[in-house]
Design a protein around this motif. Structure first.
Motif, PDB file in Angstrom:
ATOM      1  N   GLU A  92       0.839  -1.211   0.000  1.00 17.66           N
ATOM      2  CA  GLU A  92       0.000   0.000   0.000  1.00 17.66           C
ATOM      3  C   GLU A  92       0.873   1.260   0.000  1.00 17.66           C
ATOM      4  OE1 GLU A  92      -3.138   2.317   2.988  1.00 17.66           O
ATOM      5  OE2 GLU A  92      -2.248   0.427   3.616  1.00 17.66           O
ATOM      6  N   ALA A  93       1.884   1.284   0.860  1.00 23.32           N
ATOM      7  CA  ALA A  93       2.760   2.453   0.955  1.00 23.32           C
ATOM      8  C   ALA A  93       3.530   2.660  -0.343  1.00 23.32           C
ATOM      9  CB  ALA A  93       3.729   2.291   2.130  1.00 23.32           C
ATOM     10  N   ASP A  99      -1.472  19.642   0.022  1.00 21.26           N
ATOM     11  CA  ASP A  99      -2.059  19.229   1.302  1.00 21.26           C
ATOM     12  C   ASP A  99      -2.811  17.901   1.206  1.00 21.26           C
ATOM     13  OD1 ASP A  99      -1.022  21.474   2.497  1.00 21.26           O
ATOM     14  OD2 ASP A  99      -2.901  22.617   2.391  1.00 21.26           O
ATOM     15  N   ALA A 100      -3.570  17.701   0.134  1.00 11.89           N
ATOM     16  CA  ALA A 100      -4.337  16.463  -0.009  1.00 11.89           C
ATOM     17  C   ALA A 100      -3.414  15.250  -0.098  1.00 11.89           C
ATOM     18  CB  ALA A 100      -5.241  16.530  -1.243  1.00 11.89           C
ATOM     19  N   GLU A 101      -2.301  15.407  -0.806  1.00  9.52           N
ATOM     20  CA  GLU A 101      -1.343  14.302  -0.930  1.00  9.52           C
ATOM     21  C   GLU A 101      -0.589  14.085   0.385  1.00  9.52           C
ATOM     22  OE1 GLU A 101      -2.051  12.618  -3.229  1.00  9.52           O
ATOM     23  OE2 GLU A 101      -1.997  13.541  -5.184  1.00  9.52           O
ATOM     24  N   MET A 102      -0.295  15.172   1.096  1.00 15.01           N
ATOM     25  CA  MET A 102       0.339  15.049   2.410  1.00 15.01           C
ATOM     26  C   MET A 102      -0.568  14.254   3.350  1.00 15.01           C
ATOM     27  SD  MET A 102       3.410  16.370   2.781  1.00 15.01           S
ATOM     28  CE  MET A 102       3.614  16.784   4.510  1.00 15.01           C
ATOM     29  N   ALA A 103      -1.847  14.532   3.302  1.00 12.58           N
ATOM     30  CA  ALA A 103      -2.803  13.818   4.157  1.00 12.58           C
ATOM     31  C   ALA A 103      -2.820  12.333   3.819  1.00 12.58           C
ATOM     32  CB  ALA A 103      -4.196  14.425   4.011  1.00 12.58           C
ATOM     33  N   ARG A 104      -2.767  12.012   2.538  1.00  8.58           N
ATOM     34  CA  ARG A 104      -2.748  10.599   2.132  1.00  8.58           C
ATOM     35  C   ARG A 104      -1.488   9.911   2.649  1.00  8.58           C
ATOM     36  NH1 ARG A 104      -3.422  10.031  -4.020  1.00  8.58           N
ATOM     37  NH2 ARG A 104      -3.829   7.855  -3.484  1.00  8.58           N
ATOM     38  N   ASN A 129       0.306  10.907   5.243  1.00  7.30           N
ATOM     39  CA  ASN A 129       0.192  10.870   6.707  1.00  7.30           C
ATOM     40  C   ASN A 129      -0.694   9.718   7.171  1.00  7.30           C
ATOM     41  OD1 ASN A 129       1.756  13.181   6.784  1.00  7.30           O
ATOM     42  ND2 ASN A 129       0.026  14.550   7.092  1.00  7.30           N
ATOM     43  N   ASN A 130      -1.718   9.397   6.389  1.00  6.38           N
ATOM     44  CA  ASN A 130      -2.646   8.328   6.762  1.00  6.38           C
ATOM     45  C   ASN A 130      -2.017   6.941   6.677  1.00  6.38           C
ATOM     46  OD1 ASN A 130      -4.822   9.875   7.525  1.00  6.38           O
ATOM     47  ND2 ASN A 130      -5.632  10.001   5.449  1.00  6.38           N
ATOM     48  N   LEU A 131      -0.832   6.854   6.085  1.00 10.14           N
ATOM     49  CA  LEU A 131      -0.132   5.571   6.061  1.00 10.14           C
ATOM     50  C   LEU A 131       0.380   5.196   7.451  1.00 10.14           C
ATOM     51  CD1 LEU A 131       1.990   5.890   2.803  1.00 10.14           C
ATOM     52  CD2 LEU A 131       0.010   4.392   3.170  1.00 10.14           C
TER      53      LEU A 131
END
Length: 111
Positions: A25-26, A79-84, A86-88
Motif C-alpha cells: 500500500e505504501a 495538502d491532499a497528498e500530504m494527508a494521504r 500521513n494516513n499511512l
C-alpha cells in the motif's frame, strides 16, 4: 531509510512477510504521488519530512545522488497528498520487522 519496501528484508527469516500488505500500500501510494509530481520517490519522502519540519539526514557517496537529495525545494507536496501520506502511519513499523517481531510491540513510540 529510503530502501525500496518491495524488496526490503525478503530473505528467509528476515520478517519481510510481516505487514507485507502495508508495504505494498505504501509503495503504491508513493509511486503514484511521485509520478503526479514528476519527481522521484526519494524526493517525495525527503520533501514530506521537510514539510513536517523534520531534519532529513541522507546518506550517499554518489555526487549525483547527493545533488538530487538536496534538490527538494523546487516543489511542494499538496495538502491532499500530504494527508494521504500521513494516513499511512498506523503506528506499526514494517521496515524493521526482523524475524517476525513487530518492533512497535517491543518498544512503543515515544509520546
Amino acid at each position: 531509510s529510503l530502501a525500496p519496501l518491495s524488496t526490503w528484508r525478503m530473505a528467509e527469516g528476515q520478517g519481510g512477510e510481516v505487514l507485507a500488505e502495508r508495504k505494498t500500500e505504501a509503495q503504491s501510494l508513493l509511486k503514484e504521488i511521485a509520478a503526479n509530481l514528476g519527481v522521484s520517490e526519494a524526493k517525495v519522502l525527503l520533501r514530506w519530512g521537510l514539510q513536517h519540519g523534520y531534519c532529513a539526514l541522507t546518506r550517499s557517496t554518489k555526487p549525483g545522488r547527493m545533488r538530487e537529495n538536496l534538490d527538494v525545494f523546487d516543489f511542494k507536496i499538496p495538502d491532499a497528498e500530504m494527508a494521504r501520506l500521513n494516513n499511512l502511519d498506523k503506528q506499526q513499523a514494517f521496515a524493521w520487522a526482523a524475524n517476525g517481531m513487530n518492533p512497535m510491540e517491543v518498544a512503543p513510540p515515544l509520546v
